[in-house]
Design an enzyme around this catalytic site. Sequence first.
Site, PDB file in Angstrom:
ATOM      1  N   GLU A  99       0.821  -1.228   0.000  1.00 59.55           N
ATOM      2  CA  GLU A  99       0.000   0.000   0.000  1.00 59.55           C
ATOM      3  C   GLU A  99       0.843   1.261   0.000  1.00 59.55           C
ATOM      4  OE1 GLU A  99      -2.679  -3.243   0.995  1.00 59.55           O
ATOM      5  OE2 GLU A  99      -0.688  -2.680   1.750  1.00 59.55           O
ATOM      6  N   HIS A 109      -9.287  -5.929  11.102  1.00 60.47           N
ATOM      7  CA  HIS A 109      -9.957  -5.705   9.828  1.00 60.47           C
ATOM      8  C   HIS A 109     -11.347  -5.092  10.009  1.00 60.47           C
ATOM      9  CE1 HIS A 109      -7.357  -9.156   7.978  1.00 60.47           C
ATOM     10  NE2 HIS A 109      -6.710  -8.009   8.044  1.00 60.47           N
TER      11      HIS A 109
END
Length: 378
Positions: free
Chosen positions: A101, A170
């Site tokens: 990322e 998450h």
Amino acid sequence: MLGAARRQLGSGPMLGQVLRRLRPAAAAAASTEATRAFSAGAKEITVREALNSALDEEMSADPSVFVMGEEVGEYQGAYKITKGLLDKYGPDRVLDTPITEAGFTGIGVGAAYQGLRPVIEFMTFNFSMQAIDHIINSAAKSNYMSAGQINVPIVFRGPNGAAAGVGAQHSQCYAAWFAHVPGLKVLAPYSSEDARGLLKAAIRDPDPVVFLENELLYGESFPVSDEVLDSSFALPIGKAKIEREGKDVTITAFSKMVGYALQAAEILSKEGISAEVINLRTIRPLDRATINASVRKTNRLVTLEEGFPQHGVGAEICMSVVEESFEYLDAPVERIAGADVPMPYAANLERLAVPQIEDIVRAARRACYRAVPMAATA
């Protein structure tokens, strides 16, 4: 990472073309009709279809728009939001990246510096933590630090908040995290109309936009009008929508929690409580005017979010009302948020950690003095 990106983009001059290609910015729609009911149509589309069509149309209208992220191309997107885009626009504009990322977000910000309009997809916003330096220090601050000479027209999008059974790492809601930062615009759609209209506005905007979707809403269908389906349609950034009008209590919510608020309002109506539900749509800039106007009418406020309570969106809304409409309040503000703990994995504990419809109903009853206050039962 740059070498890896070059390998992903092929051996041709594509990367150089991407970084050199300049296109004028398209202006976002500036409609002031925050509460207009565009969605009163007969056709229904899913949130997934709304996002996909918005990306498709903006890529078709502006060659400087491109998509970059993990599995956005060959796999058609982890949640199929980018389905069909690789076949239509090719690997020069739909770029599969390695699992890094920080790398592809930095490349995207650099491309935006040069006038392109990247749409960076995070498989989940939890992974945006790997790239937060680029989002905040490189994207959000550059316009101010350059005295307005550098615009960063980039969109960071992907699923945000709790899904189901994916654990603490998450399941976080990042609305308050990113809304804390000057220079960012933070959007959180609920319906198909929101998703389509706000994503189009985000792509056309000259500044960096954090676009927080919800995984559990992707398959939900909502009615849309012909106007919403028009390729020129966009919603104004910074304007909330009154999803349901009421006179007894105001409920503010965003993303998936809007649906919960509407269900709670239906239950409350059977008890004689008329709840006004505000879909915030934009977290930053916050539509303080719409919120305060509603509170001045209902004299009561319940804020709703699934993120952590401390320093949250609800806290900011509460302070806005205290500053601007305190004398109109007839009851203490009720704040509903996720539990102040990392998200549990067990399904029964997970349910206890996120707001439920019954929590909203109880809070509205307390605000309307239809129930015993929590302090009295402590």
